[in-house]
Design an enzyme around this catalytic site. Structure first.
Site, short mmCIF file in Angstrom:
data_model
loop_
_atom_site.label_atom_id
_atom_site.label_comp_id
_atom_site.label_asym_id
_atom_site.label_seq_id
_atom_site.Cartn_x
_atom_site.Cartn_y
_atom_site.Cartn_z
CG ASP A 103 87.02 -99.80 52.10
OD1 ASP A 103 87.53 -98.80 51.58
OD2 ASP A 103 86.96 -99.97 53.33
CE LYS A 148 82.16 -95.52 52.54
NZ LYS A 148 83.07 -94.35 52.48
CE LYS A 206 87.24 -89.61 51.52
NZ LYS A 206 88.33 -90.61 51.63
NE ARG A 241 96.82 -64.34 44.39
CZ ARG A 241 97.45 -65.21 43.62
NH1 ARG A 241 96.91 -66.38 43.34
NH2 ARG A 241 98.62 -64.90 43.07
CD GLU A 281 82.98 -99.49 52.79
OE1 GLU A 281 83.39 -98.37 52.44
OE2 GLU A 281 82.82 -99.83 53.98
#
Length: 282
Positions: free
Chosen positions: A217, A163, A131, A96, A195
């Site tokens: 963005d 940003k 992320k 597993r 950004e």
């Protein structure tokens, strides 16, 4: 990579095995030898075979693990990825945890490959983001490479990414330029990305010195095309699109002429690739 992966493997095995695998200990004879194959249940792109191999060897050095398909391999349903031979108890104990790593990383590679395939023929390249699953960043970013994407910054230390919240705190274009000069003087190897969510910001950023990337963005394809036109024939700064990117929109975005398209879902929500382990007759 190997050192950080080994830490994750040790943690994963500790939480799964605990004081011992009671199923294998009581229901599988200690002297039983076995041969097992890890098989693709669906088509996809493989990543993490070396990590799965490390899991099996961590459980039992006596296990023989043969990798049949390397990282980055495109597989169809039924493809045999690796073969494990040795004590049956050890194979079952490691199963597993080995599959968890392999399925997760192959899922990231598979999703990345779908996006990379859709932008072929354009100059756009698919980028990952920060992320990522905590602790898994190096593995997941390598999986993106296995799927045909490329890596954005690894962390806060290898690219300055200014940003909207940073811009509010900074105090204007003149201050941004001063900050870029200070950063480049102290760390000339570190790239700078700004950004922009409006074309007037793109226009202003194009006038600054030392800007390597501009992040567009949540802009519409029309605005992205205008931003590309504003840059003209200049090689840099590179233009990166971000926001509202999915399998239905990525081709349209790529055709605007941007250089990169960053997609957080490559790592934060990629479904695991369906893989399984089957014992085979001696």
């Amino acid at each position: 990579m190997e050192a950080s992966a080994r830490v994750l493997i040790e943690l994963a095995l500790a939480e799964d095995i605990g004081l011992g695998d009671v199923t294998a200990s009581y229901f599988v004879p200690a002297d039983r030898q076995a041969r097992a194959m890890i098989v693709a249940r669906k088509e996809g792109v493989i990543s993490g075979v070396d990590i799965a191999q490390m899991v099996f060897k961590e459980v039992d050095v006596a296990l023989e693990v043969e990798i049949l398909l390397p990282n980055g391999s495109r597989v169809s349903e039924g493809a045999v990825i690796m073969c494990i031979t040795g004590p049956a108890r050890s194979i079952l104990t490691a199963e597993r945890t080995a599959l968890n790593f392999l399925q997760r990383l192959s899922g990231v590679a598979t999703v990345t490959a779908r996006y990379a395939d859709l932008v072929k023929g354009t100059q756009a390249r698919i980028l990952d983001t920060r992320k990522t699953t905590p602790g898994y960043r190096k593995l997941e970013k390598r999986a993106v490479l296995n799927g045909g994407g490329i890596n954005h910054r690894m962390g806060l230390y290898d690219r300055a990414m200014v940003k909207d919240n940073h811009l509010v705190a900074e105090g204007g274009i003149a201050e941004i330029q001063k900050s870029i000069h200070r950063l480049k003087a102290d760390h000339p190897e570190v790239e700078v990305e700004l950004e922009a969510d409006r074309l007037d910001q793109v226009e202003a950023f194009l006038e600054l010195e030392g800007v390597d990337h501009i992040l567009l963005d949540n802009m519409s394809p029309e605005l992205m095309r205008k931003a590309v036109a504003m840059r003209g024939d200049r090689h840099k700064p590179y233009l990166e699109a971000s926001g509202n990117v999915n399998l239905a929109t990525v081709r349209v975005i790529a055709e605007t002429g941007v250089d990169f398209i960053s997609i957080g879902s490559l790592t934060h929500s990629a479904p695991a690739l369906d893989l399984g382990m089957d014992f085979v007759a001696p």
